[in-house]
Design a protein around this motif. Structure first.
Motif, PDB file in Angstrom:
ATOM      1  N   MET A   1       0.869  -1.186   0.000  1.00 28.23           N
ATOM      2  CA  MET A   1       0.000   0.000   0.000  1.00 28.23           C
ATOM      3  C   MET A   1       0.898   1.226   0.000  1.00 28.23           C
ATOM      4  N   SER A   2       0.613   2.152  -0.879  1.00 31.02           N
ATOM      5  CA  SER A   2       1.520   3.296  -1.019  1.00 31.02           C
ATOM      6  C   SER A   2       1.505   4.221   0.205  1.00 31.02           C
ATOM      7  N   ALA A   3       0.597   5.214   0.205  1.00 31.81           N
ATOM      8  CA  ALA A   3       0.627   6.181   1.317  1.00 31.81           C
ATOM      9  C   ALA A   3      -0.112   5.629   2.525  1.00 31.81           C
ATOM     10  N   PRO A   4       0.374   5.982   3.750  1.00 28.44           N
ATOM     11  CA  PRO A   4      -0.406   5.593   4.936  1.00 28.44           C
ATOM     12  C   PRO A   4      -1.819   6.183   4.831  1.00 28.44           C
ATOM     13  N   LEU A   5      -2.768   5.440   5.362  1.00 29.08           N
ATOM     14  CA  LEU A   5      -4.185   5.778   5.175  1.00 29.08           C
ATOM     15  C   LEU A   5      -4.509   7.242   5.459  1.00 29.08           C
ATOM     16  N   THR A   6      -4.070   7.731   6.604  1.00 30.86           N
ATOM     17  CA  THR A   6      -4.486   9.084   7.003  1.00 30.86           C
ATOM     18  C   THR A   6      -3.800  10.179   6.173  1.00 30.86           C
ATOM     19  N   ASN A 356     -10.355  -8.018  12.505  1.00 29.24           N
ATOM     20  CA  ASN A 356      -9.856  -6.646  12.374  1.00 29.24           C
ATOM     21  C   ASN A 356      -9.372  -6.030  13.679  1.00 29.24           C
ATOM     22  N   GLY A 357      -9.203  -6.866  14.705  1.00 35.64           N
ATOM     23  CA  GLY A 357      -8.595  -6.381  15.943  1.00 35.64           C
ATOM     24  C   GLY A 357      -7.082  -6.389  15.774  1.00 35.64           C
ATOM     25  N   LYS A 358      -6.564  -5.492  14.950  1.00 31.66           N
ATOM     26  CA  LYS A 358      -5.145  -5.503  14.567  1.00 31.66           C
ATOM     27  C   LYS A 358      -4.538  -4.118  14.777  1.00 31.66           C
ATOM     28  N   HIS A 359      -3.250  -4.073  15.061  1.00 25.88           N
ATOM     29  CA  HIS A 359      -2.623  -2.779  15.339  1.00 25.88           C
ATOM     30  C   HIS A 359      -1.511  -2.413  14.363  1.00 25.88           C
ATOM     31  N   VAL A 360      -1.231  -3.316  13.421  1.00 27.03           N
ATOM     32  CA  VAL A 360      -0.219  -2.959  12.419  1.00 27.03           C
ATOM     33  C   VAL A 360      -0.769  -3.169  11.005  1.00 27.03           C
ATOM     34  N   THR A 361      -0.200  -2.438  10.078  1.00 30.79           N
ATOM     35  CA  THR A 361      -0.596  -2.558   8.678  1.00 30.79           C
ATOM     36  C   THR A 361      -0.002  -3.836   8.094  1.00 30.79           C
ATOM     37  N   LEU A 362      -0.401  -4.128   6.875  1.00 29.15           N
ATOM     38  CA  LEU A 362       0.093  -5.346   6.223  1.00 29.15           C
ATOM     39  C   LEU A 362       1.611  -5.398   6.176  1.00 29.15           C
ATOM     40  N   ASP A 363       2.239  -4.234   6.035  1.00 33.72           N
ATOM     41  CA  ASP A 363       3.702  -4.284   6.003  1.00 33.72           C
ATOM     42  C   ASP A 363       4.317  -4.012   7.379  1.00 33.72           C
ATOM     43  N   GLY A 364       3.511  -4.151   8.415  1.00 34.12           N
ATOM     44  CA  GLY A 364       4.077  -4.189   9.766  1.00 34.12           C
ATOM     45  C   GLY A 364       4.224  -2.848  10.461  1.00 34.12           C
ATOM     46  N   ALA A 368      -2.037   4.470  12.597  1.00 31.60           N
ATOM     47  CA  ALA A 368      -2.217   5.770  13.256  1.00 31.60           C
ATOM     48  C   ALA A 368      -3.699   6.101  13.327  1.00 31.60           C
ATOM     49  N   TYR A 369      -4.527   5.091  13.369  1.00 32.80           N
ATOM     50  CA  TYR A 369      -5.981   5.296  13.361  1.00 32.80           C
ATOM     51  C   TYR A 369      -6.613   4.063  14.008  1.00 32.80           C
ATOM     52  N   GLN A 370      -7.879   4.188  14.294  1.00 37.03           N
ATOM     53  CA  GLN A 370      -8.605   3.072  14.904  1.00 37.03           C
ATOM     54  C   GLN A 370      -8.866   1.974  13.867  1.00 37.03           C
ATOM     55  N   THR A 371      -8.794   0.723  14.321  1.00 36.62           N
ATOM     56  CA  THR A 371      -9.202  -0.400  13.441  1.00 36.62           C
ATOM     57  C   THR A 371     -10.519  -0.970  13.983  1.00 36.62           C
ATOM     58  N   GLY A 372     -10.665  -2.271  14.033  1.00 38.69           N
ATOM     59  CA  GLY A 372     -11.968  -2.890  14.258  1.00 38.69           C
ATOM     60  C   GLY A 372     -12.723  -2.437  15.499  1.00 38.69           C
ATOM     61  N   PRO A 373     -14.041  -2.333  15.387  1.00 37.31           N
ATOM     62  CA  PRO A 373     -14.869  -1.922  16.523  1.00 37.31           C
ATOM     63  C   PRO A 373     -15.143  -3.085  17.481  1.00 37.31           C
ATOM     64  N   VAL A 494      -9.434  -3.954   4.231  1.00 36.62           N
ATOM     65  CA  VAL A 494      -8.744  -3.337   3.090  1.00 36.62           C
ATOM     66  C   VAL A 494      -8.543  -1.840   3.360  1.00 36.62           C
ATOM     67  N   ILE A 495      -9.585  -1.184   3.839  1.00 37.39           N
ATOM     68  CA  ILE A 495      -9.461   0.259   4.114  1.00 37.39           C
ATOM     69  C   ILE A 495      -8.370   0.491   5.170  1.00 37.39           C
ATOM     70  N   TRP A 496      -8.392  -0.320   6.221  1.00 40.33           N
ATOM     71  CA  TRP A 496      -7.441  -0.102   7.323  1.00 40.33           C
ATOM     72  C   TRP A 496      -6.063  -0.707   7.031  1.00 40.33           C
ATOM     73  N   ASP A 497      -5.970  -1.424   5.906  1.00 38.33           N
ATOM     74  CA  ASP A 497      -4.692  -2.002   5.499  1.00 38.33           C
ATOM     75  C   ASP A 497      -4.137  -2.983   6.535  1.00 38.33           C
ATOM     76  N   VAL A 498      -5.046  -3.799   7.093  1.00 39.38           N
ATOM     77  CA  VAL A 498      -4.598  -4.821   8.046  1.00 39.38           C
ATOM     78  C   VAL A 498      -4.834  -6.203   7.444  1.00 39.38           C
ATOM     79  N   ASN A 499      -4.190  -7.199   8.018  1.00 40.98           N
ATOM     80  CA  ASN A 499      -4.456  -8.571   7.594  1.00 40.98           C
ATOM     81  C   ASN A 499      -5.644  -9.096   8.407  1.00 40.98           C
ATOM     82  N   SER A 500      -6.781  -9.213   7.765  1.00 37.84           N
ATOM     83  CA  SER A 500      -7.998  -9.658   8.471  1.00 37.84           C
ATOM     84  C   SER A 500      -8.018 -11.164   8.676  1.00 37.84           C
ATOM     85  N   PHE A 501      -6.983 -11.865   8.267  1.00 36.52           N
ATOM     86  CA  PHE A 501      -7.080 -13.324   8.218  1.00 36.52           C
ATOM     87  C   PHE A 501      -6.076 -14.066   9.097  1.00 36.52           C
TER      88      PHE A 501
END
Ligand code: F6P
Length: 544
Positions: A1-6, A356-364, A368-373, A494-501
């Motif tokens: 993923m190119s730019a960080p989400l925010t 989606n209870g994850k704290h890092v992006t796919l590339d680790g 810098a934002y909230q993930t799963g509710p 996908v939006i949060w760029d986390v590994n949901s699996f």
């Protein structure tokens, strides 16, 4: 993923837009557009979604869709559906959608079409299910099986028990179904105490066949059986396994001829429509199970092909992002107005929170934002008399999903009054109306309420809700509903760029428990934990 989400333009546009609409009231949005209630709705796989009671304008929706596009949602979706190894931390494809692919479809994993294997297992399950249902599969003493106990936990329990409860109406009622998950011995003891071992079948359901709770319960179940039937050979007539681990199944003593397999490209929380659903198939029959799969598949097709702006999982996911990330909502309440769906919120807790209870992006990188509710809920109308007060008048914003059916499976007329189902449905419509529009101070005063009491009677409103309305709770509808949430969770990942699996977050506790259990044995151990854990262990040892 190119730019960080925010830092993406799409995110920043949403942030700026949020500042301009955050105080807009649903009362005004509805007043400005008499068609809003019909316009902001979508339909797919037999489910109707009313999302008009959300704090969104047309511009909000456009910007959310831009965000989805900027995260290459369609390409990511297609990658999942075509069997790419998108579960990068485990090097696996994510293909629960292949579990409901019709015969004849081709889905390749490592160059091999997995669909024929899926149907081969389904056919074996169906043959076995018919034998049990028709009383042809006999236990060790020659009696037919009349009780089935599924032993599993997490995805190997929550899906089966939820779906069994949801589809009980369609179940063969002379087969008793039980679900044992907790390592607390009470679970197994209470669920077997009135069963006859001669007529009981255990399904040991575990993807890995190493899960501590399931293995402990399976061993105790075997001991319970053998205490009554004596002969080890009874295990073959009274135990079957659902797993990906044939070696461990065999080691446990279950004949692999009585094993129903699935694959590493099926995540535990996405597995209820694999052989993990065997208990459900026994209850509702192979036809019912196939209808369920068809419902899943119908939603898969909708997700794969409907334009994003009319795509139910995409819309629900984006609305979730809107509240989670811009309004800072921490939770999502799921409120099924159908008693059969009592276990649906619990099922969704694992589906959503483990994904989606994850704290890092796919590339680790740390997000810098909230993930799963936090997902929670209970069937209506019960919840109305418990926690809805806080949703209506508390200080927290809690978006809610209302789920309801136009037709009841248990029509109960009330002499001289509206039938039960009308009462139920009136509550669905009333709750979403009250949450959206509330009651203003002038309205309260106009009712003659004393001024000092009036503030207590004010409902601010502007509480967002989705309503999912289907015609009837059938296996098909349930499949579509589950797939709706599966794909919603995927889109948010996908939006949060986390590994949901993956689910590494459950590992540490497991490892520590394995270590501590040895310290609870007979000899006084040298304890090397922190002082709190040491003291608790000592107190337990002294008092048990
Ligand atoms: O089916 P298994 O391998 O026993 O795992 C049970 C559950 O344990 C977990 O791995 C972690 O809690 C879940 O993802 C899974 O559904």
């Amino acid at each position: 993923m190119s730019a960080p989400l925010t830092e993406t333009a799409a995110w920043q546009a949403l942030q700026a837009h949020f500042e301009s609409v955050r105080h807009v009231h649903l009362r005004d949005l509805f007043a400005a557009d008499p068609q809003r209630g019909e316009r902001l709705s979508a339909e797919g796989a037999g489910l109707y979604l009313d999302y008009s009671k959300h704090r969104v304008t047309d511009e909000t929706l456009e910007l959310l869709l831009d965000l989805a596009r900027s995260r290459q949602l369609e390409a990511r979706r297609d990658a999942m559906l075509s069997g790419e190894k998108i579960n990068a931390t485990e090097g696996r494809a994510v293909l629960h959608t292949a579990l409901r692919a019709p015969r004849g479809q081709e889905i390749l994993v490592d160059g091999r079409n997995v669909v024929p294997e899926v149907h081969e297992v389904l056919d074996r399950m169906a043959a076995f299910a018919e034998q049990i249902r028709e009383g042809q599969w006999l236990g060790q003493t020659g009696r037919p099986i009349r009780a089935v106990v599924n032993i599993g936990i997490g995805g190997s329990d929550l899906g089966p028990v939820m779906a069994y409860e949801a589809l009980k109406h369609y179940a063969q009622r002379d087969l008793t179904m039980r679900f044992v998950s907790n390592v607390d011995g009470t679970d197994l003891v209470e669920k077997t105490r009135d069963l006859n071992p001669e007529e009981t079948l255990f399904i040991v359901s575990s993807k890995t066949f190493t899960t501590q709770e399931t293995m402990a319960n399976a061993q105790s179940a075997r001991a319970w059986l053998l205490a009554a039937l004596g002969d080890d050979a009874a295990v073959a007539r009274h135990f079957v396994a659902v797993s990906t681990n044939a070696e461990a199944v065999q080691k446990f003593g279950i004949d692999t001829a009585n094993m129903f397999g699935f694959w590493d490209w099926v995540g535990g929380r996405y597995s209820m429509d694999s052989a993990i659903g065997l208990s459900l198939m026994l209850a509702i029959g192979p036809e019912g199970f196939r209808e369920l799969l068809a419902g899943f598949h119908a939603m898969d097709e909708h997700f794969a092909s409907a334009p994003l702006k009319a795509n139910l999982p995409v819309l629900m996911a984006l609305l979730g992002v809107w509240y989670n990330n811009f309004f800072d909502a921490q939770t999502l309440a799921v409120l099924p107005y159908d008693q059969y769906l009592a276990y649906f919120p619990a099922y969704l807790q694992q589906l959503d929170m483990e994904s989606n209870g994850k704290h890092v992006t796919l590339d680790g990188h740390e997000v810098a934002y909230q993930t799963g509710p936090v997902v929670w809920g209970q069937p209506g109308t019960n919840g109305q008399h418990a926690f809805y007060q806080l949703i209506h008048q508390g200080t927290k914003l809690i978006p809610c999903d209302f789920i309801a059916f136009a037709q009841t499976l248990n029509s109960l007329p009330l002499p001289g009054g509206a039938p039960h189902h009308d009462l139920l449905m009136a509550n669905v419509f009333a709750q979403t109306e009250a949450l959206a529009f509330g009651k203003t101070l002038p309205e309260v005063l106009a009712e003659g309420v004393a001024p000092e009491l009036a503030p207590h009677r004010v409902f601010e409103g502007n509480r967002p809700t989705s309503t999912v309305l289907a015609d009837r709770l059938t296996p098909h509808t349930l499949g579509a509903l589950i797939a709706l949430y599966e794909h919603k969770v995927f889109v948010q990942g996908v939006i949060w760029d986390v590994n949901s699996f993956d689910q590494w977050g459950v590992e540490l506790g497991k490892v520590l428990a394995g270590r501590i259990v040895k310290e609870l044995g007979a000899d006084e151990p040298e304890l090397g934990h922190d002082s709190s854990t040491n003291a608790l262990i000592r107190r337990y040892r002294a008092r048990r």
